[in-house]
Design a protein around this motif. Structure first.
Motif, PDB file in Angstrom:
ATOM      1  N   SER A  55      -0.132  79.370  32.947  1.00  0.00           N
ATOM      2  CA  SER A  55       0.646  80.605  32.916  1.00  0.00           C
ATOM      3  C   SER A  55       1.800  80.517  33.905  1.00  0.00           C
ATOM      4  O   SER A  55       1.598  80.299  35.104  1.00  0.00           O
ATOM      5  CB  SER A  55      -0.246  81.788  33.279  1.00  0.00           C
ATOM      6  OG  SER A  55       0.542  82.925  33.567  1.00  0.00           O
ATOM      7  N   HIS A  56       3.027  80.690  33.413  1.00  0.00           N
ATOM      8  CA  HIS A  56       4.207  80.569  34.269  1.00  0.00           C
ATOM      9  C   HIS A  56       4.182  81.599  35.390  1.00  0.00           C
ATOM     10  O   HIS A  56       4.470  81.270  36.551  1.00  0.00           O
ATOM     11  CB  HIS A  56       5.486  80.718  33.439  1.00  0.00           C
ATOM     12  CG  HIS A  56       6.709  80.456  34.239  1.00  0.00           C
ATOM     13  ND1 HIS A  56       7.350  81.439  34.945  1.00  0.00           N
ATOM     14  CD2 HIS A  56       7.385  79.310  34.465  1.00  0.00           C
ATOM     15  CE1 HIS A  56       8.381  80.908  35.572  1.00  0.00           C
ATOM     16  NE2 HIS A  56       8.426  79.632  35.293  1.00  0.00           N
ATOM     17  N   ALA A  57       3.817  82.824  35.085  1.00  0.00           N
ATOM     18  CA  ALA A  57       3.795  83.879  36.113  1.00  0.00           C
ATOM     19  C   ALA A  57       2.790  83.549  37.212  1.00  0.00           C
ATOM     20  O   ALA A  57       3.077  83.743  38.405  1.00  0.00           O
ATOM     21  CB  ALA A  57       3.455  85.223  35.468  1.00  0.00           C
ATOM     22  N   GLU A  58       1.632  83.028  36.834  1.00  0.00           N
ATOM     23  CA  GLU A  58       0.617  82.709  37.836  1.00  0.00           C
ATOM     24  C   GLU A  58       0.956  81.439  38.611  1.00  0.00           C
ATOM     25  O   GLU A  58       0.627  81.321  39.789  1.00  0.00           O
ATOM     26  CB  GLU A  58      -0.753  82.628  37.169  1.00  0.00           C
ATOM     27  CG  GLU A  58      -1.189  83.995  36.661  1.00  0.00           C
ATOM     28  CD  GLU A  58      -2.517  83.986  35.948  1.00  0.00           C
ATOM     29  OE1 GLU A  58      -3.330  83.075  36.201  1.00  0.00           O
ATOM     30  OE2 GLU A  58      -2.733  84.892  35.133  1.00  0.00           O
ATOM     31  N   PRO A 109      12.921  81.096  30.458  1.00  0.00           N
ATOM     32  CA  PRO A 109      13.676  81.656  29.336  1.00  0.00           C
ATOM     33  C   PRO A 109      12.782  82.613  28.551  1.00  0.00           C
ATOM     34  O   PRO A 109      11.558  82.510  28.604  1.00  0.00           O
ATOM     35  CB  PRO A 109      14.027  80.435  28.485  1.00  0.00           C
ATOM     36  CG  PRO A 109      13.796  79.254  29.352  1.00  0.00           C
ATOM     37  CD  PRO A 109      12.811  79.651  30.397  1.00  0.00           C
ATOM     38  N   SER A 110      13.385  83.555  27.845  1.00  0.00           N
ATOM     39  CA  SER A 110      12.584  84.525  27.101  1.00  0.00           C
ATOM     40  C   SER A 110      11.675  83.813  26.106  1.00  0.00           C
ATOM     41  O   SER A 110      12.076  82.842  25.474  1.00  0.00           O
ATOM     42  CB  SER A 110      13.483  85.521  26.370  1.00  0.00           C
ATOM     43  OG  SER A 110      14.232  84.852  25.395  1.00  0.00           O
ATOM     44  N   GLY A 111      10.447  84.288  26.007  1.00  0.00           N
ATOM     45  CA  GLY A 111       9.469  83.681  25.120  1.00  0.00           C
ATOM     46  C   GLY A 111       8.792  82.453  25.700  1.00  0.00           C
ATOM     47  O   GLY A 111       7.976  81.829  25.056  1.00  0.00           O
ATOM     48  N   PHE A 112       9.115  82.112  26.940  1.00  0.00           N
ATOM     49  CA  PHE A 112       8.576  80.919  27.602  1.00  0.00           C
ATOM     50  C   PHE A 112       7.610  81.369  28.690  1.00  0.00           C
ATOM     51  O   PHE A 112       8.021  81.732  29.774  1.00  0.00           O
ATOM     52  CB  PHE A 112       9.728  80.116  28.210  1.00  0.00           C
ATOM     53  CG  PHE A 112       9.322  78.836  28.876  1.00  0.00           C
ATOM     54  CD1 PHE A 112       8.918  77.750  28.128  1.00  0.00           C
ATOM     55  CD2 PHE A 112       9.343  78.714  30.251  1.00  0.00           C
ATOM     56  CE1 PHE A 112       8.553  76.562  28.735  1.00  0.00           C
ATOM     57  CE2 PHE A 112       8.983  77.528  30.876  1.00  0.00           C
ATOM     58  CZ  PHE A 112       8.597  76.465  30.113  1.00  0.00           C
ATOM     59  N   SER A 113       6.322  81.399  28.391  1.00  0.00           N
ATOM     60  CA  SER A 113       5.386  81.934  29.371  1.00  0.00           C
ATOM     61  C   SER A 113       4.345  80.910  29.834  1.00  0.00           C
ATOM     62  O   SER A 113       3.476  81.250  30.617  1.00  0.00           O
ATOM     63  CB  SER A 113       4.681  83.158  28.809  1.00  0.00           C
ATOM     64  OG  SER A 113       3.987  82.811  27.630  1.00  0.00           O
ATOM     65  N   TRP A 114       4.454  79.680  29.372  1.00  0.00           N
ATOM     66  CA  TRP A 114       3.505  78.639  29.752  1.00  0.00           C
ATOM     67  C   TRP A 114       4.258  77.406  30.213  1.00  0.00           C
ATOM     68  O   TRP A 114       5.317  77.086  29.674  1.00  0.00           O
ATOM     69  CB  TRP A 114       2.597  78.271  28.574  1.00  0.00           C
ATOM     70  CG  TRP A 114       1.772  79.429  28.111  1.00  0.00           C
ATOM     71  CD1 TRP A 114       2.103  80.311  27.125  1.00  0.00           C
ATOM     72  CD2 TRP A 114       0.525  79.860  28.635  1.00  0.00           C
ATOM     73  NE1 TRP A 114       1.123  81.258  27.005  1.00  0.00           N
ATOM     74  CE2 TRP A 114       0.136  81.008  27.924  1.00  0.00           C
ATOM     75  CE3 TRP A 114      -0.310  79.388  29.642  1.00  0.00           C
ATOM     76  CZ2 TRP A 114      -1.048  81.687  28.173  1.00  0.00           C
ATOM     77  CZ3 TRP A 114      -1.494  80.067  29.884  1.00  0.00           C
ATOM     78  CH2 TRP A 114      -1.847  81.201  29.158  1.00  0.00           C
ATOM     79  N   VAL A 115       3.733  76.741  31.229  1.00  0.00           N
ATOM     80  CA  VAL A 115       4.359  75.510  31.717  1.00  0.00           C
ATOM     81  C   VAL A 115       3.335  74.383  31.677  1.00  0.00           C
ATOM     82  O   VAL A 115       2.135  74.612  31.759  1.00  0.00           O
ATOM     83  CB  VAL A 115       4.913  75.665  33.159  1.00  0.00           C
ATOM     84  CG1 VAL A 115       6.035  76.663  33.194  1.00  0.00           C
ATOM     85  CG2 VAL A 115       3.823  76.043  34.147  1.00  0.00           C
TER      86      VAL A 115
END
Length: 118
Positions: A59-62, A8-14
């Motif tokens: 990092s969600h992207a990584e 979701p927007s603003g959600f970049s860490w898991v």
């Protein structure tokens, strides 16, 4: 190949549980996998009635990048780290048994102290 998991927007860490699910690894090995494959981490502090606690987020992207590399076979992990291999399942059982034994020994010590002190 599965479709990428879009945050979701603003959600970049898991958190580690989510990373473990995406990588199909045992939760205890998430820090090693992240470190070995250059996944950015961040320490988050939480404040509660019992004090401060710290947890590591990834990092969600990584996490997604590494999940795709694992799925394609570009990256291969130690089978004992994975949650979907025989070695990994055996390791998880061994960890659970070790934890149970420690709890039983702790309870036995508490009971022994209570009996001896009365």
């Amino acid at each position: 190949m599965t479709t990428p998991d879009v945050p979701p927007s603003g959600f970049s860490w898991v958190q580690a549980d989510r990373a473990a699910a995406l990588w199909t690894v045992r939760r205890k090995y998430v820090p090693q996998v992240a470190s070995a494959h250059g996944v950015a981490t961040q320490e988050r502090k939480g404040y509660g009635t019992l004090g401060t606690n710290t947890c590591t987020v990834y990092s969600h992207a990584e996490v997604q990048r590494l999940a795709a590399a694992l799925e394609s076979g570009e990256v291969v992990l130690d089978p004992s780290w994975r949650a979907d291999t025989e070695e990994g399942v055996r390791g998880a059982r061994r960890d659970a048994l070790t934890t149970c034994c420690c709890v039983v020994l702790l309870l036995a010590a508490v009971i022994a102290i209570a009996v001896l002190s009365s």
